[in-house]
Enzyme design. Structure first.
Site, short mmCIF file in Angstrom:
data_model
loop_
_atom_site.label_atom_id
_atom_site.label_comp_id
_atom_site.label_asym_id
_atom_site.label_seq_id
_atom_site.Cartn_x
_atom_site.Cartn_y
_atom_site.Cartn_z
N ILE A 164 0.84 -1.19 0.00
CA ILE A 164 0.00 0.00 0.00
C ILE A 164 0.88 1.25 0.00
O ILE A 164 1.83 1.34 0.76
CB ILE A 164 -0.94 -0.01 1.22
CG1 ILE A 164 -1.83 -1.25 1.18
CG2 ILE A 164 -1.77 1.25 1.29
CD1 ILE A 164 -2.64 -1.42 -0.08
N SER A 165 0.53 2.19 -0.85
CA SER A 165 1.33 3.40 -1.02
C SER A 165 0.48 4.65 -0.85
O SER A 165 -0.67 4.67 -1.27
CB SER A 165 1.95 3.40 -2.42
OG SER A 165 2.56 4.64 -2.70
N PRO A 166 1.06 5.71 -0.29
CA PRO A 166 0.35 6.98 -0.22
C PRO A 166 0.43 7.76 -1.53
O PRO A 166 -0.22 8.78 -1.70
CB PRO A 166 1.09 7.74 0.88
CG PRO A 166 2.49 7.25 0.77
CD PRO A 166 2.35 5.79 0.40
#
Length: 148
Positions: A101-103
Site C-alpha cells: 500500500i502506497s500513499p
C-alpha cells in the site's frame, strides 16, 4: 492509499480476491484514551498506508504522513502554542496491514523519461532507481500534509 502492485494482487486466487471489496483496505481503526471523568488524553489510529509520502531523495528528518497527522491532531486538541508531544493529549498514527500500500495515489513515474514505471517490476528500462511514486500533489511535502 493505493495498491502499489495491483498486478501481484491479481495473481491471488479468484476465490480469495472475492472476499474483499478491492485490492486496498480502506478501513481505519481508532482508539481514544480517556481519563476516568471522560476527558480525552490520547488516541491511537491505525490505517493501511506506508509513511513514504516524502521521497528517498529527502535528506531532512521527517515523521512523514504519520508524524504530520500526529502533529496536526495534537495542535488541534492542545493548541498551537504547545509543542508537539508536550501537551496533555498525545496522538499516535500507526500502520496496519500495509502490504504494497502506497500513499502515492497518482502512481509511479520514471524520472528519466516522464513515462509510467513498469507495473510488474516497478522499474524504468530495467532500473528501479528512476521509478518514483507521486501524488496526490506534485510537491512531496504537500502530499505528506494531504495524506497525513
Amino acid at each position: 492509499s493505493i495498491n502499489r502492485s495491483p498486478s501481484a494482487y491479481r495473481n491471488n486466487p479468484a476465490g480469495e480476491r472475492a472476499l474483499y471489496a478491492g485490492d486496498t483496505d480502506l478501513n481505519m481503526t481508532q482508539l481514544v484514551i480517556e481519563e476516568a471523568d471522560g476527558t480525552p488524553v490520547g488516541l491511537i489510529n491505525w490505517f493501511a498506508v506506508h509513511g513514504t509520502s516524502i521521497p528517498n531523495t529527502n535528506s531532512l528528518l521527517s515523521g512523514d504522513n504519520k508524524g504530520y497527522a500526529s502533529h496536526i491532531f495534537e495542535h488541534w486538541v492542545n493548541g498551537d502554542n504547545v509543542a508537539t508531544g508536550k501537551g496533555r493529549f498525545v496522538a499516535a498514527f500507526a500502520a496496519t496491514n500495509l502490504g504494497d500500500i502506497s500513499p502515492n495515489v497518482n502512481g509511479t513515474v520514471c524520472t528519466n523519461t516522464g513515462k509510467p514505471c513498469d507495473e510488474v517490476h516497478s522499474t524504468c528500462g530495467g532500473k528501479n532507481e528512476y521509478c518514483r511514486g507521486r501524488g496526490p500533489s506534485t510537491d512531496p511535502f504537500e502530499s505528506t500534509a494531504i495524506i497525513g
